[in-house]
Scaffold this motif. Structure first.
Motif, PDB file in Angstrom:
ATOM      1  N   TYR A  17      15.844  44.488  47.849  1.00 38.57           N
ATOM      2  CA  TYR A  17      16.321  43.990  49.144  1.00 38.57           C
ATOM      3  C   TYR A  17      17.155  42.725  48.976  1.00 38.57           C
ATOM      4  CZ  TYR A  17      16.602  42.888  54.066  1.00 38.57           C
ATOM      5  OH  TYR A  17      17.081  42.629  55.328  1.00 38.57           O
ATOM      6  N   MET A  18      16.723  41.808  48.100  1.00 37.65           N
ATOM      7  CA  MET A  18      17.524  40.607  47.868  1.00 37.65           C
ATOM      8  C   MET A  18      18.886  40.973  47.290  1.00 37.65           C
ATOM      9  SD  MET A  18      17.028  37.319  45.353  1.00 37.65           S
ATOM     10  CE  MET A  18      18.028  38.127  44.081  1.00 37.65           C
ATOM     11  N   LEU A  19      18.916  41.967  46.405  1.00 32.60           N
ATOM     12  CA  LEU A  19      20.197  42.405  45.850  1.00 32.60           C
ATOM     13  C   LEU A  19      21.073  43.011  46.942  1.00 32.60           C
ATOM     14  CD1 LEU A  19      19.241  43.999  42.403  1.00 32.60           C
ATOM     15  CD2 LEU A  19      19.629  41.619  42.999  1.00 32.60           C
ATOM     16  N   ALA A  20      20.450  43.711  47.880  1.00 36.46           N
ATOM     17  CA  ALA A  20      21.213  44.260  49.004  1.00 36.46           C
ATOM     18  C   ALA A  20      21.798  43.135  49.861  1.00 36.46           C
ATOM     19  CB  ALA A  20      20.324  45.167  49.845  1.00 36.46           C
ATOM     20  N   CYS A  21      21.059  42.021  49.969  1.00 29.90           N
ATOM     21  CA  CYS A  21      21.594  40.859  50.694  1.00 29.90           C
ATOM     22  C   CYS A  21      22.835  40.310  49.995  1.00 29.90           C
ATOM     23  CB  CYS A  21      20.527  39.762  50.797  1.00 29.90           C
ATOM     24  SG  CYS A  21      19.163  40.141  51.921  1.00 29.90           S
ATOM     25  N   LEU A  22      22.805  40.254  48.669  1.00 25.81           N
ATOM     26  CA  LEU A  22      23.979  39.795  47.919  1.00 25.81           C
ATOM     27  C   LEU A  22      25.150  40.761  48.101  1.00 25.81           C
ATOM     28  CD1 LEU A  22      22.243  38.601  44.626  1.00 25.81           C
ATOM     29  CD2 LEU A  22      23.490  37.143  46.227  1.00 25.81           C
ATOM     30  N   GLU A  23      24.857  42.053  48.063  1.00 28.20           N
ATOM     31  CA  GLU A  23      25.924  43.040  48.260  1.00 28.20           C
ATOM     32  C   GLU A  23      26.539  42.894  49.652  1.00 28.20           C
ATOM     33  OE1 GLU A  23      27.162  44.875  46.051  1.00 28.20           O
ATOM     34  OE2 GLU A  23      25.668  45.279  44.504  1.00 28.20           O
ATOM     35  N   GLU A  24      25.699  42.696  50.654  1.00 30.83           N
ATOM     36  CA  GLU A  24      26.218  42.541  52.010  1.00 30.83           C
ATOM     37  C   GLU A  24      26.949  41.220  52.166  1.00 30.83           C
ATOM     38  OE1 GLU A  24      26.334  43.938  56.230  1.00 30.83           O
ATOM     39  OE2 GLU A  24      26.795  44.546  54.180  1.00 30.83           O
ATOM     40  N   GLY A  25      26.502  40.192  51.433  1.00 32.55           N
ATOM     41  CA  GLY A  25      27.218  38.925  51.431  1.00 32.55           C
ATOM     42  C   GLY A  25      28.627  39.077  50.874  1.00 32.55           C
ATOM     43  N   LEU A  26      28.770  39.915  49.848  1.00 29.04           N
ATOM     44  CA  LEU A  26      30.092  40.168  49.282  1.00 29.04           C
ATOM     45  C   LEU A  26      31.000  40.889  50.275  1.00 29.04           C
ATOM     46  CD1 LEU A  26      29.034  41.231  45.679  1.00 29.04           C
ATOM     47  CD2 LEU A  26      30.481  39.279  46.246  1.00 29.04           C
ATOM     48  N   ARG A  27      30.411  41.620  51.193  1.00 28.98           N
ATOM     49  CA  ARG A  27      31.213  42.283  52.228  1.00 28.98           C
ATOM     50  C   ARG A  27      31.561  41.323  53.361  1.00 28.98           C
ATOM     51  NH1 ARG A  27      31.014  44.573  57.147  1.00 28.98           N
ATOM     52  NH2 ARG A  27      28.847  43.944  57.449  1.00 28.98           N
ATOM     53  N   MET A  28      30.573  40.598  53.851  1.00 28.25           N
ATOM     54  CA  MET A  28      30.786  39.717  54.995  1.00 28.25           C
ATOM     55  C   MET A  28      31.575  38.460  54.630  1.00 28.25           C
ATOM     56  SD  MET A  28      29.484  41.002  57.787  1.00 28.25           S
ATOM     57  CE  MET A  28      29.132  39.661  58.920  1.00 28.25           C
ATOM     58  N   TYR A  29      31.428  38.016  53.378  1.00 26.99           N
ATOM     59  CA  TYR A  29      32.043  36.744  52.980  1.00 26.99           C
ATOM     60  C   TYR A  29      32.570  36.866  51.555  1.00 26.99           C
ATOM     61  CZ  TYR A  29      32.486  31.608  52.851  1.00 26.99           C
ATOM     62  OH  TYR A  29      32.962  30.311  52.776  1.00 26.99           O
ATOM     63  N   PRO A  30      33.575  37.739  51.341  1.00 28.15           N
ATOM     64  CA  PRO A  30      34.093  37.935  49.981  1.00 28.15           C
ATOM     65  C   PRO A  30      34.665  36.640  49.426  1.00 28.15           C
ATOM     66  CG  PRO A  30      35.598  38.857  51.618  1.00 28.15           C
ATOM     67  CD  PRO A  30      34.359  38.469  52.353  1.00 28.15           C
ATOM     68  N   PRO A  31      34.291  36.250  48.211  1.00 23.25           N
ATOM     69  CA  PRO A  31      34.764  34.980  47.649  1.00 23.25           C
ATOM     70  C   PRO A  31      36.284  34.859  47.600  1.00 23.25           C
ATOM     71  CG  PRO A  31      32.914  35.789  46.379  1.00 23.25           C
ATOM     72  CD  PRO A  31      33.274  36.883  47.340  1.00 23.25           C
ATOM     73  N   VAL A  32      36.966  35.985  47.400  1.00 20.15           N
ATOM     74  CA  VAL A  32      38.437  35.998  47.443  1.00 20.15           C
ATOM     75  C   VAL A  32      38.823  36.922  48.604  1.00 20.15           C
ATOM     76  CG1 VAL A  32      40.574  36.488  46.202  1.00 20.15           C
ATOM     77  CG2 VAL A  32      38.581  35.618  44.960  1.00 20.15           C
ATOM     78  N   PRO A  33      39.032  36.369  49.792  1.00 18.33           N
ATOM     79  CA  PRO A  33      39.210  37.213  50.976  1.00 18.33           C
ATOM     80  C   PRO A  33      40.589  37.822  51.134  1.00 18.33           C
ATOM     81  CG  PRO A  33      39.363  34.897  51.586  1.00 18.33           C
ATOM     82  CD  PRO A  33      39.000  34.932  50.125  1.00 18.33           C
ATOM     83  N   THR A  34      41.514  37.462  50.294  1.00 17.43           N
ATOM     84  CA  THR A  34      42.930  37.762  50.523  1.00 17.43           C
ATOM     85  C   THR A  34      43.369  39.056  49.847  1.00 17.43           C
ATOM     86  OG1 THR A  34      45.092  36.682  50.600  1.00 17.43           O
ATOM     87  CG2 THR A  34      43.822  36.441  48.559  1.00 17.43           C
ATOM     88  N   VAL A  35      44.678  39.245  49.734  1.00 13.02           N
ATOM     89  CA  VAL A  35      45.253  40.446  49.131  1.00 13.02           C
ATOM     90  C   VAL A  35      45.782  40.116  47.740  1.00 13.02           C
ATOM     91  CG1 VAL A  35      47.465  39.995  50.293  1.00 13.02           C
ATOM     92  CG2 VAL A  35      46.984  42.282  49.429  1.00 13.02           C
ATOM     93  N   LEU A  36      45.439  40.950  46.765  1.00 13.21           N
ATOM     94  CA  LEU A  36      45.888  40.779  45.385  1.00 13.21           C
ATOM     95  C   LEU A  36      47.134  41.646  45.198  1.00 13.21           C
ATOM     96  CD1 LEU A  36      42.369  41.035  43.679  1.00 13.21           C
ATOM     97  CD2 LEU A  36      43.588  38.964  44.421  1.00 13.21           C
ATOM     98  N   ILE A  37      48.282  41.017  45.127  1.00 12.87           N
ATOM     99  CA  ILE A  37      49.568  41.713  45.207  1.00 12.87           C
ATOM    100  C   ILE A  37      49.922  42.445  43.907  1.00 12.87           C
ATOM    101  CG2 ILE A  37      52.066  41.348  45.397  1.00 12.87           C
ATOM    102  CD1 ILE A  37      50.704  41.263  48.049  1.00 12.87           C
ATOM    103  N   ARG A  38      50.430  43.658  44.078  1.00  8.50           N
ATOM    104  CA  ARG A  38      51.059  44.427  43.002  1.00  8.50           C
ATOM    105  C   ARG A  38      52.446  44.864  43.487  1.00  8.50           C
ATOM    106  NH1 ARG A  38      47.238  42.339  41.168  1.00  8.50           N
ATOM    107  NH2 ARG A  38      45.540  43.257  39.928  1.00  8.50           N
ATOM    108  N   THR A  39      53.294  45.345  42.579  1.00  4.61           N
ATOM    109  CA  THR A  39      54.656  45.752  42.929  1.00  4.61           C
ATOM    110  C   THR A  39      54.950  47.145  42.394  1.00  4.61           C
ATOM    111  OG1 THR A  39      55.398  43.444  42.820  1.00  4.61           O
ATOM    112  CG2 THR A  39      57.099  45.148  42.804  1.00  4.61           C
ATOM    113  N   THR A  40      55.423  48.020  43.251  1.00  2.00           N
ATOM    114  CA  THR A  40      55.771  49.368  42.798  1.00  2.00           C
ATOM    115  C   THR A  40      57.072  49.336  42.003  1.00  2.00           C
ATOM    116  OG1 THR A  40      56.941  49.822  44.875  1.00  2.00           O
ATOM    117  CG2 THR A  40      54.641  50.494  44.752  1.00  2.00           C
ATOM    118  N   THR A  41      57.074  50.023  40.882  1.00  2.00           N
ATOM    119  CA  THR A  41      58.273  50.092  40.041  1.00  2.00           C
ATOM    120  C   THR A  41      59.046  51.389  40.265  1.00  2.00           C
ATOM    121  OG1 THR A  41      56.927  50.991  38.232  1.00  2.00           O
ATOM    122  CG2 THR A  41      57.296  48.608  38.259  1.00  2.00           C
TER     123      THR A  41
END
Length: 495
Positions: A343-367
């Motif tokens: 259950y504690m691990l599930a709390c960490l997993e849900e924390g990663l969803r609700m408050y992702p440490p890097v909330p933004t977009v990681l950009i890639r470029t199509t070639t």
């Protein structure tokens, strides 16, 4: 005459800008994709929002308005689907990853974050041993020593009746841990109960990072802004690099610390072969690992603590699980924390969803032209999955705005009657995926599990500000976290 020339020049600039805006909105190859028209017409507004720290909050609103794909400037698309992770970042068998834009701040050295695919593979190979299971076993006693220091310090705070800022204490701990692993010695944050000079400069530097992107794409705008902060940006970058370089040099010359399985040992061993890693690259990689491995782990711990305190039922259940699973605190290890506390691990997993440490977009470029999540995307498109928008999307998660650790338990995955059975769990990838996913994932999880388990085993926490609006924070690639002030008491049977 001069006035006429000046007016003519201004007129030309205005006409050119209007032409570009009209082209972006109606004739660009991405014109069929929905998005905020002002950002599309005048892309500088997107970068200004990043400089203000509100980009990610705005992206959530835009995805709510426009759907699973949003065009957020002239050449960029953001997705919120699980398939986009596979199509963009190369997740899964035979999947191709699109390259990162080849850019790094002027004067900096290649490292695992800013490098082309060839150099990234070289650095990752050099670091792989430091993040292996064997290395993690070597590192466990070192990490435990710092968690011991955290618990001892919090005991003192609890006995004195003081309120504690858990954001600060988590940061002090993870900075000490990662400093020892990256540079061979702690930053002495826990010992001194405060951030050192290096850490303080890091916190000041994060809000400056978006200005680097602004300088790249809008040099004229940057020249105006740099009149006020240009010197400060350059000095902050150079100061951080120099302090990191000095720490790496010191660790490299201290052979007595070889054999401890830290990051530098792995890089030094690899640098002896034909794919030599230079001293500047050693410093650059150690520096970026220090930043990525400390702030993100502390952020998740602070975020999950907030959400557990905000939902007392989850806190009560997690505390009861931890305290019933272990008779003695010494029994909490990397292994036991990962097997006895679902259950504690599930709390960490849900924390990663609700408050992702890097909330933004990681950009890639199509070639080349490609199909991404069912959409045809032209060559030269910048694209990625916006994490916060994806994780908060009702299309992916039932009651997406509510902290529900239960969604990550096996019962929710296997039971068709569970309200979370249809959650699109593959849409949540907080460590990214593919060849460039986070190399420190296992280390981060081991730290988080042990730190949170031992805090819950020892202490009863209560949030002081019941109305704290934690999710509504600014973000500069990482969250600009505020204090999480709690009253702290020793659990009754330890008094």
């Amino acid at each position: 005459m001069l006035q006429l020339l000046a007016l003519g020049a201004i007129g030309i600039l205005v006409v050119r800008q209007l032409y570009t805006a009209v082209y972006n909105l109606y004739f660009h190859p991405l014109a069929s994709f929905p998005g905020p028209k002002l950002w599309i017409a005048f892309p500088v507004l997107r970068y200004i929002s990043q400089c203000r720290g509100i980009f990610d909050q705005q992206m959530v609103k835009y995805h709510e308005r426009y759907g699973e794909v949003v065009r957020f400037d002239d050449v960029s698309l953001s997705f919120t689907t699980a398939q986009a992770w596979k199509d963009i970042y190369g997740y899964g068998h035979g999947q191709h990853q699109w390259p990162k834009p080849e850019f790094r701040p002027p004067g900096s050295t290649d490292h695992i974050l800013f490098s082309n695919d060839a150099n990234h593979a070289r650095f990752r190979k050099g670091l792989s041993h430091a993040f292996s299971d064997q290395a993690l076993r070597k590192q466990e006693h070192l990490i435990k020593d710092y968690v011991d220091m955290l618990v001892t310090a919090l005991h003192g705070e609890a006995e004195s009746g003081k309120q504690v800022d858990m954001t600060m204490w988590y940061n002090l701990t993870t900075f000490d841990i990662i400093s020892d692993l990256a540079f061979g010695e702690p930053s002495n944050c826990l010992k001194n109960k405060e951030y050192g000079e290096f850490i303080t400069r890091i916190f000041k530097f994060f809000p400056i990072v978006p200005f680097v992107a602004l300088a790249r794409f809008y040099p004229l705008v940057w020249r105006l802004i740099s009149l006020f902060i240009g010197g400060r940006v350059a000095k902050a970058r150079m100061d951080l690099f120099q302090m990191g370089h000095d720490a790496v040099t010191k660790r490299k010359n201290d052979t007595s610390k070889n054999g401890r399985g830290d990051f530098m040992e792995s890089l030094l061993k690899y640098s002896d072969n034909k794919e030599k890693i230079t001293d500047a690259e050693l410093a650059g990689n150690a520096h970026i690992l220090f930043l990525a491995g400390s702030e993100t782990t502390a952020t998740l711990l602070a975020g999950v603590t907030f959400w557990m305190l905000r939902t007392p039922g989850t806190m009560k259940k997690a505390v009861e699980e931890v305290r019933s699973a272990f008779d003695k605190e010494q029994e909490i290890t990397f292994s036991s924390a990962s097997t006895k506390l679902p259950y504690m691990l599930a709390c960490l997993e849900e924390g990663l969803r609700m408050y992702p440490p890097v909330p933004t977009v990681l950009i890639r470029t199509t070639t080349e032209a490609a199909t991404v999540s069912g959409y045809t995307v032209p060559k030269g498109t910048q694209l990625g999955v916006h994490q916060m928008s994806t994780y908060w999307s009702p299309a992916n998660f039932h009651e997406a705005d509510v902290f529900h650790p239960e969604r990550w338990l096996p019962s929710a995955v296997d039971d068709a009657d569970s309200p979370f059975y249809n959650d699109n769990r593959d849409a949540r990838q907080p460590f990214s995926v593919g060849p460039r996913n986070c190399i420190g994932k296992n280390l981060a999880f081991s730290e988080m599990r042990q730190i949170l388990a031992r805090v819950l085993w020892n202490f009863d926490l209560e949030m002081v500000d019941k109305d704290l609006d934690w999710p509504n924070q600014k973000a500069y690639t990482v969250w600009q976290k505020g204090p999480l002030v709690c009253s702290i008491k020793l659990r009754k049977d330890l008094l």
